[in-house]
Each structure stands twice: as structure tokens, then as C-alpha cells.
Scaffold this motif. Sequence first.
Motif, short mmCIF file in Angstrom:
data_model
loop_
_atom_site.label_atom_id
_atom_site.label_comp_id
_atom_site.label_asym_id
_atom_site.label_seq_id
_atom_site.Cartn_x
_atom_site.Cartn_y
_atom_site.Cartn_z
N LYS A 188 0.84 -1.19 0.00
CA LYS A 188 0.00 0.00 0.00
C LYS A 188 0.88 1.25 0.00
O LYS A 188 1.95 1.27 0.61
CB LYS A 188 -0.90 0.03 1.25
N ARG A 211 3.65 0.71 2.82
CA ARG A 211 3.03 0.04 3.96
C ARG A 211 2.78 -1.42 3.59
O ARG A 211 2.47 -1.73 2.45
CB ARG A 211 1.73 0.73 4.35
N PRO A 253 0.84 -5.05 4.58
CA PRO A 253 -0.16 -5.77 5.36
C PRO A 253 0.37 -7.12 5.82
O PRO A 253 1.29 -7.68 5.21
CB PRO A 253 -1.30 -5.95 4.36
N GLN A 286 -0.96 -10.75 6.07
CA GLN A 286 -2.10 -11.49 5.54
C GLN A 286 -2.19 -12.92 6.03
O GLN A 286 -3.22 -13.56 5.88
CB GLN A 286 -2.07 -11.46 4.01
N ASP A 316 -1.31 -4.15 13.01
CA ASP A 316 -1.21 -2.91 12.25
C ASP A 316 -0.36 -3.13 11.00
O ASP A 316 0.41 -4.09 10.91
CB ASP A 316 -0.57 -1.80 13.10
N MET A 317 -0.48 -2.21 10.07
CA MET A 317 0.39 -2.22 8.90
C MET A 317 1.84 -2.03 9.32
O MET A 317 2.14 -1.25 10.23
CB MET A 317 0.00 -1.09 7.95
N SER A 343 -3.03 -15.77 1.77
CA SER A 343 -3.46 -15.51 3.14
C SER A 343 -3.53 -16.78 3.97
O SER A 343 -3.94 -16.75 5.13
CB SER A 343 -4.84 -14.84 3.14
#
Length: 309
Positions: free
Chosen positions: A31, A43, A45, A47, A106-107, A188
Motif C-alpha cells: 500500500k 506500507r 499488510p 495477511q 497494524d500495517m 493468506s
Amino acid sequence: MPLSDAAPYTVLSAQELYPRICVRDPYFALKDVTVLPGEVVARVPVQMAPDAEAMPLGLGEAGRHLAILGSCGAALVAPKDGQHFYLASAARGQWLQPSAQERATDMLWALAQAEYTGKRTCTARTLLSSSDGTPLFRLEVDYNVLSAAAFTRLFGEARQEMRREPRPADTVQRTPEEWAKLRQNPYSKPLELRDFQADGDSLRSSLVVTPELCKGHFAMHPVMPVAVVAGGMTRMATTLGRDLERNAEARFVAKDVKLSADSLAYAGQTVVFGARRTRVRGADHTFACTASVGERVVAQLDVTYTRVD
């Protein structure tokens, strides 16, 4: 506009990046990829649950995001503009936090700097940090860089028609659960390894590669990402560690990791994963891992984990 001409502090959209690095969602999940002087940041994530790795995210997923960001950095300094495939060929990393941590909620943050080391090779130096800026993982990634024409020439046998059946008409009514299934992200969840075979300090398993496991890597040429192969090998190492420690709940924190990737596994092929514990020193366990298709070695991984609980 060539990425090298982007103004400092420019946020690049996924649509600007996809054609240049040749991977896309869901494999690409970064991101706010932002160009800074001499580097890119993004950023990150989390997953996938790290399972036996007592870390904010597993090594395989960390390697996935950092290798992608490194390819973005390489696109910034590419001597020729246009489409390139960045194939990770080796990586060296150090986990920087020795204490046990829980999965990040959090990211995270990632930074990458890249340079070309030859006409068709480049290296990215990357750093993964927690949301508060605490350094977590340092990874250096080497890439072989291929033009679209060279990639097609070398990996033409991996080509598959990804849409064997037309997509359902837009007028079809679906529940939220059905839409979620259509958008399912294979990255994921852990690989569904099978046929586990233990032999002393060694463990083997296998996996049939499906196009589903290669989403976003690469278009019309589904090949298993090196980072996903690495994630399979680290899972083999921690599974073996738990078996040898005779504790199904044991958890580990990574220390050092070294990867070499000599080839790729195509959809339809069977990958055999192997792990062997080569040394135990106190709480430190060192493993040598491999992933192969027949007699062909796809990747090798040496990793040291510290048992923390």
C-alpha cells in the motif's frame, strides 16, 4: 512517464507499477508505494498467521513483500524503461528482534534501495519495520531481470489460458460469501502440504502447484513465487523443529536466512519439499531446506531459528 522521472515523494498507484514489475494483486499487496530520493517505501499488510514463528509475520510473507518492493525500487533505476520481469535468484536476511512477538495487527513499513549490478542483474537492500518504526527484518535480494520477450522465450512452456470458462455475467446475484470466495487470496493461508514423511532429523512433503496458487505471478504464465516456495520451506523447518522437540506448540524466532533459487515451479508440477536439521546449539536450530521438481532443484534455504517457548 519513466519511474526514474517521478518527482520525490510521489505515491505510485498499483496500475503504474503492475506493467513494469509484471506482478499484480493478490500477490502484490503493498500500500502507498512512495518514491523518495534514492529509495521507495510502502506500507505492508500482514495477511497470513505466522503459526510456529513467534514473529509479527512469517519469514515467507516478509520475503514476499520485501522482494516485491525491491523490484519496485529496481524499476526506478532500470537503465531501460518498460516492462521487466524481476526473478529473485538469491536472498540473505537477518531477523533483528530476538524476543517472541505476536502477529502484527497494524500495517508494517518497508523500505527498499536497488541498484543494477550487471546488464540483466540487480540487487535490492530492504528493511521491514513495525508500525512504530522498530526495525524487524533486513533482507538483500538478487534478481535476474528479463524483458518481456526474454521471459516469454524462456518460460513459454509455463503459459496457460487462465480463463478456461467465461466469467459469470454481471447480472448474477451472489451473497457476500460467494463474492469473497471469488476474490480469495491464496497468499493468506499456508500451503496445503501433504504426504509428510519423517526420517530421523529430516522431513519431506509434497504439493501440486495449481494456477490458484500463482495468482498475480505472472499473467498467463502461472509459476509459483519464490517467496511462497520459501514459505513452504520455512514451514517444513518449523514443523520438523516441533517434531524433534516433541512439542506441537513450540514456537521459534528466526535469526539468519540464506536462499538460492535456481528455477521455477510451474502450475501442474509437483514440488517436493525437504528439511533437515543440521545443527542444534542451545535453543538455536539450523535447518537446510530444499524444494525440487523431479531431479530439478527449484530453491534451497538455510535458516536458523531460536526456540522461544
